[in-house]
Design a protein around this motif. Structure first.
Motif, PDB file in Angstrom:
ATOM      1  N   ARG A 216     -28.072  -1.339 -11.763  1.00  0.00           N
ATOM      2  CA  ARG A 216     -29.358  -1.780 -11.219  1.00  0.00           C
ATOM      3  C   ARG A 216     -29.635  -3.226 -11.601  1.00  0.00           C
ATOM      4  N   ASP A 217     -29.409  -3.561 -12.885  1.00  0.00           N
ATOM      5  CA  ASP A 217     -29.717  -4.908 -13.360  1.00  0.00           C
ATOM      6  C   ASP A 217     -28.844  -5.968 -12.684  1.00  0.00           C
ATOM      7  N   ARG A 218     -27.633  -5.590 -12.305  1.00  0.00           N
ATOM      8  CA  ARG A 218     -26.742  -6.531 -11.630  1.00  0.00           C
ATOM      9  C   ARG A 218     -26.968  -6.587 -10.123  1.00  0.00           C
ATOM     10  N   LEU A 221     -27.245  -1.644  -7.197  1.00  0.00           N
ATOM     11  CA  LEU A 221     -27.975  -0.509  -6.654  1.00  0.00           C
ATOM     12  C   LEU A 221     -29.462  -0.796  -6.706  1.00  0.00           C
ATOM     13  N   ALA A 222     -30.202  -0.240  -5.732  1.00  0.00           N
ATOM     14  CA  ALA A 222     -31.655  -0.373  -5.735  1.00  0.00           C
ATOM     15  C   ALA A 222     -32.253   0.464  -6.855  1.00  0.00           C
ATOM     16  N   ALA A 230     -25.193   7.878  -5.206  1.00  0.00           N
ATOM     17  CA  ALA A 230     -25.138   6.440  -4.917  1.00  0.00           C
ATOM     18  C   ALA A 230     -24.150   5.727  -5.835  1.00  0.00           C
ATOM     19  N   ILE A 231     -24.124   6.120  -7.107  1.00  0.00           N
ATOM     20  CA  ILE A 231     -23.184   5.502  -8.052  1.00  0.00           C
ATOM     21  C   ILE A 231     -21.752   5.790  -7.642  1.00  0.00           C
ATOM     22  N   ARG A 232     -21.466   7.050  -7.331  1.00  0.00           N
ATOM     23  CA  ARG A 232     -20.101   7.411  -6.959  1.00  0.00           C
ATOM     24  C   ARG A 232     -19.665   6.684  -5.685  1.00  0.00           C
ATOM     25  N   ARG A 233     -20.579   6.559  -4.712  1.00  0.00           N
ATOM     26  CA  ARG A 233     -20.233   5.876  -3.466  1.00  0.00           C
ATOM     27  C   ARG A 233     -19.892   4.408  -3.728  1.00  0.00           C
ATOM     28  N   TRP A 234     -20.667   3.761  -4.612  1.00  0.00           N
ATOM     29  CA  TRP A 234     -20.373   2.356  -4.928  1.00  0.00           C
ATOM     30  C   TRP A 234     -19.021   2.239  -5.623  1.00  0.00           C
TER      31      TRP A 234
END
Length: 361
Positions: A216-218, A221-222, A230-234
């Motif tokens: 998120r900080d980078r 991800l929103a 969402a994490i796995r997809r990225w």
């Protein structure tokens, strides 16, 4: 160890992303510390006992389903009062919803656990695997190393991944292995169609670190879309050095063994198969195996989540990221549908422990 005892849960990835740290102010000039020297701290208020019928959302639960799950798992509890209630449940035939509701209301009262906490969820994943590596299935599923001593720190993730994998028991997509290690066990389907359970064998003894916060900080991800899905997809879309860098932020690494797939639900730390939707992982410093709890969880943080969870559950598991008295991780079952739901659970939680009437305070 067990599904949750691998050291963290899928939604522990999201907890760090959404938590706001709170800091107690330091001593102020001219203000005496609290409590003043020599004065005992005020006693905690007595816990509130209420009738089960008064639990928030009680009438909306599927009591027949809750009774079936309790009947199958109540032997995990060790205290005499729960043992008596368990015998009564097992002596009864399968009950209708109305009969089950009357059973719980007659046998138990509810003890409110003070304060609010967090509900997350987990599941047992099903992933493709290969017997030999290729360009896609490049991550080795490693057995427990001979020189690893349980309870002692071992090498971190990056060092382990740099070692040869001549003893690999399977090969997976890197992001799938990462999530398998978080969940603690799962089912692998090989290229010939054979299915095997990947069962937790050990971990490297290092703390679990969630990756949602740095993602998120980078700006990867929103803020409201740091679900496990969402994490796995990225990670899949950025497979290679970029994804490896993110995954290596978590130094904890899990090892596995293979066993035939018996089609049953995974076993929790209580040694009992987990009934989907009716088992929770808890902090065993505050709770015991076999405790019966009513959970009411609302105000979801993550996009696409169900608005609330109100149901009767049993404490059958634990996990390294489950800390605190009002903290629970709800087991939702096998496969991708359960995984999609689990990855969106991050709700404000209140808990009530059901106590046999003969054990009222």
């Amino acid at each position: 160890m067990t599904l949750r005892a691998a050291g963290a849960l899928l939604l522990a990835l999201t907890v760090a992303a959404c938590a706001t740290p709170r800091y107690a102010p330091g001593p102020q000039p001219g203000v005496p510390p609290f409590p003043p020297p020599g004065r005992p701290e005020p006693a905690a208020p007595p816990l509130r006992v209420i009738e089960v019928s008064q639990l928030p959302g009680w009438t909306g639960d599927n009591h027949a389903e809750a009774f079936a799950a309790f009947r199958a798992t109540c032997h995990a509890a060790k205290d005499a009062g729960m043992a008596r209630a368990c015998r009564a449940a097992r002596a009864a035939s399968p009950l209708s919803a109305q009969e089950a509701r009357r059973f719980f209301e007659a046998e138990f009262q509810a003890l409110e656990t003070p304060g609010e906490g967090v509900l997350t969820a987990y599941f047992a994943p099903e992933y493709e695997a290969r017997r030999a590596p290729d360009a896609v299935f490049s991550a080795p599923v490693r057995p427990k190393p001979a020189d690893l001593v349980n309870g002692q720190a071992y090498a971190p993730r990056d060092e382990i991944e740099a070692r040869p994998a001549d003893d690999a028991i399977a090969w997976m997509r890197p992001e799938d292995l990462f999530f398998l290690q978080i969940q603690g066990s799962g089912v692998l389907t090989f290229e010939d169609g054979r299915r095997m359970k990947a069962l937790y064998a050990a971990n490297n003894g290092l703390p679990f670190v969630g990756v949602a916060n740095p993602m998120r900080d980078r700006g990867l991800l929103a803020r409201d879309n740091t679900s496990g899905e969402a994490i796995r997809r990225w990670l899949a879309d950025n497979r290679g050095p970029a994804a490896d860098e993110i995954m290596r932020l978590n130094p904890r690494y899990a090892f596995f063994r293979l066993a035939p797939d018996d089609g049953k639900q995974p076993v929790g730390s209580a040694g009992i198969p987990l009934p989907p939707g009716r088992a929770i992982a808890v902090d065993l410093a505050h709770h015991g195996h076999g405790e019966l709890h009513w959970i009411t969880a609302e105000a979801p943080v993550l996009r696409g989540a169900f608005p609330s969870y109100r149901r009767l559950v049993t404490a059958l598991d634990t996990g390294g990221a489950i800390k605190g008295e009002v903290r629970a991780d709800l087991y939702l079952g096998l496969g991708p549908e359960a995984g999609a739901e689990a990855g969106r659970v991050r709700h404000t939680l209140r808990m009530y422990r059901l106590i046999p009437r003969e054990r009222r305070p």
